[in-house]
Design a protein around this motif. Structure first.
Motif, PDB file in Angstrom:
ATOM      1  N   LEU A 108       0.722  -1.240  -0.165  1.00 41.88           N
ATOM      2  CA  LEU A 108       0.006  -0.365  -0.172  1.00 41.88           C
ATOM      3  C   LEU A 108       0.485   1.207  -0.145  1.00 41.88           C
ATOM      4  N   ARG A 109       2.146   1.031   0.892  1.00 46.48           N
ATOM      5  CA  ARG A 109       2.607   2.579   0.533  1.00 46.48           C
ATOM      6  C   ARG A 109       3.250   2.590  -0.797  1.00 46.48           C
TER       7      ARG A 109
ATOM      8  N   PRO B 215      -8.232  10.113  -7.074  1.00 48.53           N
ATOM      9  CA  PRO B 215      -8.870   8.305  -6.695  1.00 48.53           C
ATOM     10  C   PRO B 215      -9.113   7.915  -6.065  1.00 48.53           C
ATOM     11  N   VAL B 216      -7.549   7.658  -6.218  1.00 50.01           N
ATOM     12  CA  VAL B 216      -7.214   6.694  -5.969  1.00 50.01           C
ATOM     13  C   VAL B 216      -6.309   6.667  -4.556  1.00 50.01           C
ATOM     14  N   PHE B 217      -6.176   7.981  -4.645  1.00 51.19           N
ATOM     15  CA  PHE B 217      -5.693   8.000  -2.242  1.00 51.19           C
ATOM     16  C   PHE B 217      -6.973   7.610  -1.743  1.00 51.19           C
ATOM     17  N   LYS B 218      -8.093   7.794  -2.132  1.00 56.51           N
ATOM     18  CA  LYS B 218      -9.246   7.613  -2.005  1.00 56.51           C
ATOM     19  C   LYS B 218      -9.817   5.851  -2.001  1.00 56.51           C
ATOM     20  N   GLN B 219      -9.393   5.582  -2.921  1.00 56.45           N
ATOM     21  CA  GLN B 219      -9.285   4.195  -2.475  1.00 56.45           C
ATOM     22  C   GLN B 219      -8.426   3.535  -2.130  1.00 56.45           C
ATOM     23  N   LEU B 220      -7.386   3.883  -1.876  1.00 58.78           N
ATOM     24  CA  LEU B 220      -5.951   2.864  -1.216  1.00 58.78           C
ATOM     25  C   LEU B 220      -6.321   2.986   0.452  1.00 58.78           C
ATOM     26  N   ALA B 221      -7.551   4.472   1.007  1.00 57.09           N
ATOM     27  CA  ALA B 221      -7.527   4.408   2.015  1.00 57.09           C
ATOM     28  C   ALA B 221      -8.386   4.025   2.405  1.00 57.09           C
ATOM     29  N   GLY B 222      -9.317   3.374   2.559  1.00 64.82           N
ATOM     30  CA  GLY B 222     -10.411   2.665   2.209  1.00 64.82           C
ATOM     31  C   GLY B 222     -10.497   1.480   2.209  1.00 64.82           C
ATOM     32  N   VAL B 223      -9.322   0.569   1.598  1.00 63.15           N
ATOM     33  CA  VAL B 223      -8.126  -0.350   1.296  1.00 63.15           C
ATOM     34  C   VAL B 223      -7.560  -0.437   2.711  1.00 63.15           C
TER      35      VAL B 223
ATOM     36  N   GLY C 113      -7.098  -0.453  10.270  1.00 60.43           N
ATOM     37  CA  GLY C 113      -7.104   0.014  10.500  1.00 60.43           C
ATOM     38  C   GLY C 113      -7.251   1.350  10.453  1.00 60.43           C
ATOM     39  N   ASP C 114      -8.636   2.378  11.220  1.00 67.66           N
ATOM     40  CA  ASP C 114      -9.013   3.429  11.096  1.00 67.66           C
ATOM     41  C   ASP C 114      -7.504   4.150  10.906  1.00 67.66           C
ATOM     42  N   ASP C 115      -6.759   3.666  12.456  1.00 65.29           N
ATOM     43  CA  ASP C 115      -5.757   4.509  12.762  1.00 65.29           C
ATOM     44  C   ASP C 115      -4.366   3.833  12.160  1.00 65.29           C
ATOM     45  N   HIS C 116      -3.841   3.164  11.674  1.00 66.59           N
ATOM     46  CA  HIS C 116      -2.491   2.352  11.862  1.00 66.59           C
ATOM     47  C   HIS C 116      -1.934   3.669  10.373  1.00 66.59           C
ATOM     48  N   PRO C 117      -1.009   3.272  10.923  1.00 70.09           N
ATOM     49  CA  PRO C 117       0.432   4.695  10.203  1.00 70.09           C
ATOM     50  C   PRO C 117       0.433   4.259   8.914  1.00 70.09           C
ATOM     51  N   VAL C 118       0.012   3.277   8.228  1.00 68.58           N
ATOM     52  CA  VAL C 118      -0.220   3.827   6.021  1.00 68.58           C
ATOM     53  C   VAL C 118      -1.026   4.038   5.903  1.00 68.58           C
ATOM     54  N   THR C 119      -2.828   3.923   7.020  1.00 71.98           N
ATOM     55  CA  THR C 119      -4.284   4.242   6.265  1.00 71.98           C
ATOM     56  C   THR C 119      -3.591   6.283   6.543  1.00 71.98           C
TER      57      THR C 119
ATOM     58  N   ALA D 217      -1.159   8.309   6.375  1.00 71.22           N
ATOM     59  CA  ALA D 217       0.092   8.669   5.670  1.00 71.22           C
ATOM     60  C   ALA D 217      -1.035   8.212   4.306  1.00 71.22           C
ATOM     61  N   ILE D 218      -2.125   7.450   3.940  1.00 72.86           N
ATOM     62  CA  ILE D 218      -2.593   7.939   2.599  1.00 72.86           C
ATOM     63  C   ILE D 218      -3.167   8.914   2.827  1.00 72.86           C
ATOM     64  N   ARG D 219      -4.209   8.605   3.327  1.00 76.72           N
ATOM     65  CA  ARG D 219      -4.945  10.505   3.826  1.00 76.72           C
ATOM     66  C   ARG D 219      -4.508  11.423   4.245  1.00 76.72           C
ATOM     67  N   HIS D 220      -2.764  11.481   4.524  1.00 72.85           N
ATOM     68  CA  HIS D 220      -2.414  12.933   4.455  1.00 72.85           C
ATOM     69  C   HIS D 220      -2.263  13.449   3.071  1.00 72.85           C
ATOM     70  N   ASP D 221      -1.951  12.738   1.847  1.00 71.19           N
ATOM     71  CA  ASP D 221      -1.740  12.509   1.035  1.00 71.19           C
ATOM     72  C   ASP D 221      -3.038  12.686  -0.208  1.00 71.19           C
ATOM     73  N   LEU D 222      -3.779  12.124   0.675  1.00 66.79           N
ATOM     74  CA  LEU D 222      -5.839  12.643   0.479  1.00 66.79           C
ATOM     75  C   LEU D 222      -5.666  14.185   0.420  1.00 66.79           C
ATOM     76  N   ALA D 223      -4.979  14.063   1.491  1.00 68.70           N
ATOM     77  CA  ALA D 223      -5.366  16.434   1.830  1.00 68.70           C
ATOM     78  C   ALA D 223      -4.916  16.908   1.379  1.00 68.70           C
ATOM     79  N   ARG D 224      -3.698  16.210   0.837  1.00 69.93           N
ATOM     80  CA  ARG D 224      -2.754  17.328  -0.827  1.00 69.93           C
ATOM     81  C   ARG D 224      -3.554  17.229  -1.898  1.00 69.93           C
ATOM     82  N   ALA D 225      -4.074  16.354  -1.870  1.00 71.18           N
ATOM     83  CA  ALA D 225      -4.633  16.216  -3.359  1.00 71.18           C
ATOM     84  C   ALA D 225      -6.308  16.943  -3.530  1.00 71.18           C
ATOM     85  N   TYR D 226      -6.668  16.997  -2.538  1.00 66.77           N
ATOM     86  CA  TYR D 226      -7.979  17.667  -2.404  1.00 66.77           C
ATOM     87  C   TYR D 226      -7.481  18.901  -2.598  1.00 66.77           C
ATOM     88  N   ALA D 227      -6.740  19.606  -1.272  1.00 66.80           N
ATOM     89  CA  ALA D 227      -6.393  20.951  -1.730  1.00 66.80           C
ATOM     90  C   ALA D 227      -5.588  21.588  -3.206  1.00 66.80           C
TER      91      ALA D 227
END
Length: 753
Positions: free
Chosen positions: A528-529, A549-557, A563-569, A571-581
């Motif tokens: 996933l990383r 959309p790739v970040f969204k999909q990976l975050a869900g997987v 788990g929601d608080d896993h470091p990889v989850t 990290a992906i959501r961090h980049d999802l915020a960047r993509a939204y911006a």
């Protein structure tokens, strides 16, 4: 092609002379008799009588290629040593480097040469690969210089004065001479031990054994052993090096002129590393009319991707084990094992997992992880055993020392490829153990580095070639955990490239790691990383709409699997915020950044690199929505924490200072913005370079801030430099290049142009 023609081709290329062919059966018979009746360690012959059989001492000129290239400097050195006299020259180097070829070529130049007021020197060639052959050659030399049968018996039967007899005869010789003792990989062969008095001996290193010097001639020894302590102080060790790119290409073109043009031959020469044996055998293969890979380019591509198959096919042109690309260097490892350094083979196999011709820092090998590979029990001094093994590998030219400081070593391409092939053959030591240890050493080192710290970027640059080699060589031998750890470190190195501006290198490393980790489960954190990095690079290229959309999909997987608080989850959501911006979806960016920041603060604390990075995105989203009362104090708070954690000049701090300057601009505080941009630009240019994408973005923002203050000339000058650099770095179609072009047009319109 009939057998005779094939033998002629192979003999001229692989180094087997017509002389050897013609006398092989006779030599075998003579050596069999000699081994039975006369070895240097045998008991004295009863009564000291009997005819002593000698070996041929003719120079094997049939080994020589039609033209010896690239050895002019060494040949001149030998000629100078001959003129000066009273020296011993040891031609040292790795197997296949061409030591015997250099010696034979020098002997050829001496044979029949016209010398003022004196006859040509006598030239003799002795096989020094074992004591029986050495004695046979010495006997023949003694006869050639007028020795008696008693002298020959003394040499054969190990009389105490045997070396003295030999050298007394050589010093009294009316003619000058050149003696070559070839293939002395074990210098102890040249020691003399009295057969009837084992306590009496003379060592080659003291100059009292069979190896001495004389003003009447020159003694040349060829050996894989370059250790000065193995030879006497009267010996000059001359290291025979690999051939240049041009000379290597000339050999390939001479052997296989139909295989392509010089440019292609030079590229193949680079791949093979300039080792004459490899070049000769490859050239002989390419000259074969039914060769599977018939051109230089085809052979090079096959060698890169099918190394084992290519080596096996190429070896069909070899005659003996010294010409076999799979065994010639194993002979040196066998000898080191006999000398009490069995760890050398395991260590060379490990080194072959790393990149050839790339610096391997010695401290990489300073690890307890080497214990199982070296067969060392807990508490054993691994450093000492590694040091001894490295010294042996250096002595035999199987590795070379790298640039210092810091201390380092370098592997040769052909030797590295041969050892990798042994790994794939499953030979000892276990390839699974070798690859696991090699991987763990690099993982351990990269894990200790920070991808956002410029001070660590040189270490990443040194380790990444070896990481890439590991991704290519080791996956088939690694378990899931080890392979996952290796891919995780690839993701970390990718981030270092990302932060330091090496986008193309980051993309290449990501592709390699994804291919290497293709067997990992789709929901595993390492996989996933890597997929996250791939999406991030798409955004870096200006395609954030595709990445989102790739970040969204990976975050869900990741959330479902880890788990929601896993470091990889997170990290992906961090980049999802960047993509939204980047897509201007600031409310979504704010919500994602806030949730990730709060989760990271709970697990990592408020003053942590990852927590602060998410807080940075939160402040940026607030600023973009003109929530000044919230973002202004938040920027100040983040910068304060970052300065206390990593310092004022760290990438993390500079990124937040840059975001704060952008916020100043959005608030119309153009003077403060330009001052902040200039201060950041001065720092970034120093360690990131003026054409780093982030530096260019900083410089672009400075130009815009200057324009808003009415400083149009300064603004246009700054933006012109940015535009030209972005054309080179990002390309004409990149959105940031368009952004600078638009800013220049706005300035021109404002100036009425």
């Amino acid at each position: 092609m009939d057998a005779g023609a094939l033998w002629t081709i192979v003999g001229s290329v692989a180094g087997v002379g017509a002389l050897i062919i013609g006398s092989a059966q006779l030599q075998q018979g003579k050596k069999s008799l000699q081994r039975k009746a006369s070895t240097a360690d045998a008991a004295p012959h009863e009564g000291g009588s009997g005819y002593v059989l000698g070996d041929t001492v003719a120079v094997p000129l049939g080994r020589l290629p039609r033209e010896v290239v690239g050895r002019e400097t060494t040949l001149r050195l030998l000629a100078r040593a001959f003129r000066q006299g009273d020296r011993v020259i040891v031609l040292a180097g790795v197997g296949g480097i061409g030591k015997s070829t250099v010696a034979a070529e020098f002997c050829r130049t001496m044979t029949g040469r016209s010398w003022p007021r004196r006859p040509s020197p006598s030239v003799w060639w002795i096989d020094g690969s074992d004591r029986a052959r050495l004695v046979g050659g010495l006997v023949s030399v003694i006869r050639a210089v007028g020795g008696t049968e008693a002298d020959c018996v003394a040499v054969r039967d190990g009389y105490p004065d045997a070396p003295d007899r030999l050298w007394r005869l050589l010093r009294r010789s009316s003619q000058r001479w050149v003696i070559t003792i070839d293939n002395v990989d074990d210098p102890s062969v040249l020691n003399w031990v009295a057969a009837d008095a084992p306590g009496q001996s003379a060592n080659v290193s003291t100059g009292t054994g069979w190896v001495r010097s004389s003003p009447r001639g020159l003694l040349i020894i060829t050996s894989r052993n370059a250790d000065a302590t193995s030879w006497s102080s009267k010996s000059d060790i001359v290291n025979v090096d690999t051939l240049s790119r041009s000379d290597s290409a000339s050999i390939l073109l001479r052997l296989a002129p139909q295989a392509g043009v010089r440019e292609d031959a030079e590229v193949l020469a680079d791949t093979l590393g300039g080792l004459p044996l490899v070049l000769r055998v490859a050239g002989a293969y390419l000259a074969y009319p039914l060769a599977r890979w018939a051109t230089f380019d085809e052979y090079r591509l096959a060698y890169r991707h099918q190394t084992v198959e290519v080596l096996a096919a190429t070896n069909t042109t070899s005659i003996g084990e010294r010409d076999d690309l799979m065994t010639t260097w194993e002979l040196s490892l066998d000898d080191l094992s006999k000398r009490g350094v069995p760890e050398a083979r395991a260590l060379l196999r490990l080194i072959s997992c790393y990149a050839a011709n790339a610096t391997i820092p010695l401290d990489l090998l300073d690890s307890e992880a080497l214990h199982p590979l070296l067969g060392a029990a807990a508490g054993t001094d691994v450093r000492l055993r590694v040091e001894q093994a490295l010294r042996g590998l250096l002595r035999y030219g199987l590795i070379s020392s790298g640039p210092t400081p810091p201390p380092s070593i370098v592997g040769h391409p052909a030797i590295t490829d041969s050892n990798r092939s042994h790994l794939r053959r499953g030979s000892e030591p276990s390839p699974h153990l070798v690859c696991a240890v090699a991987s763990s050493l690099v993982v351990e080192r990269i894990r200790a580095l920070s991808f956002s710290a410029p001070r660590d970027w040189p270490a990443f640059a040194m380790l990444v070639p070896h990481l890439q080699a590991l991704l290519k060589v080791t996956p088939e031998f690694l378990g899931e955990d080890d392979l996952g750890a290796l891919c995780d470190m690839a993701s970390k190195a990718v981030l270092a490239y990302d932060w330091s501006g090496g986008l193309a290198a980051a993309e290449q490393l990501t592709r390699m790691a994804l291919h290497a980790g293709r067997s990992l489960p789709a929901t595993s954190p390492p996989k996933l990383r890597l997929l996250q990095q791939e999406a991030l690079q798409r955004g870096r290229r200006g395609h954030w709409g595709e990445a989102l959309p790739v970040f969204k999909q990976l975050a869900g997987v990741s959330a479902r699997a880890n788990g929601d608080d896993h470091p990889v989850t997170l990290a992906i959501r961090h980049d999802l915020a960047r993509a939204y911006a980047h897509e201007g979806q600031w409310t979504a960016a704010e919500n994602q950044a806030r949730e990730v920041f709060e989760a990271r603060a709970r697990s990592l604390g408020g003053v942590h690199v990852e927590t602060l990075a998410s807080e940075h995105h939160l402040a940026r989203a607030l600023s973009a929505q003109h929530k000044w009362d919230a973002c202004n104090p938040l920027f100040e708070e983040i910068i304060r924490k970052e300065r206390s954690l990593v310092g004022d000049r760290d990438i993390l701090t500079l990124a937040t200072r840059d975001a704060q300057a952008r916020s100043f601009a959005e608030q119309g505080r153009w003077f403060e913005a330009s001052q902040a941009y200039q201060a950041i630009l001065d720092i970034r240019s120093g360690f990131m370079g003026r054409e780093h994408p982030t530096t260019l973005a900083n410089h672009h923002s400075l130009g815009v801030a200057l324009a808003h203050q009415g400083r149009m000339n300064e603004a246009r000058e700054a933006l012109e430099r940015v535009y030209e650099a972005r054309l080179r770095v990002l390309g004409r179609d990149h959105p940031e290049t368009h952004q600078t072009a638009d800013a220049l047009r706005e300035i021109d319109r404002a100036r009425g142009e």
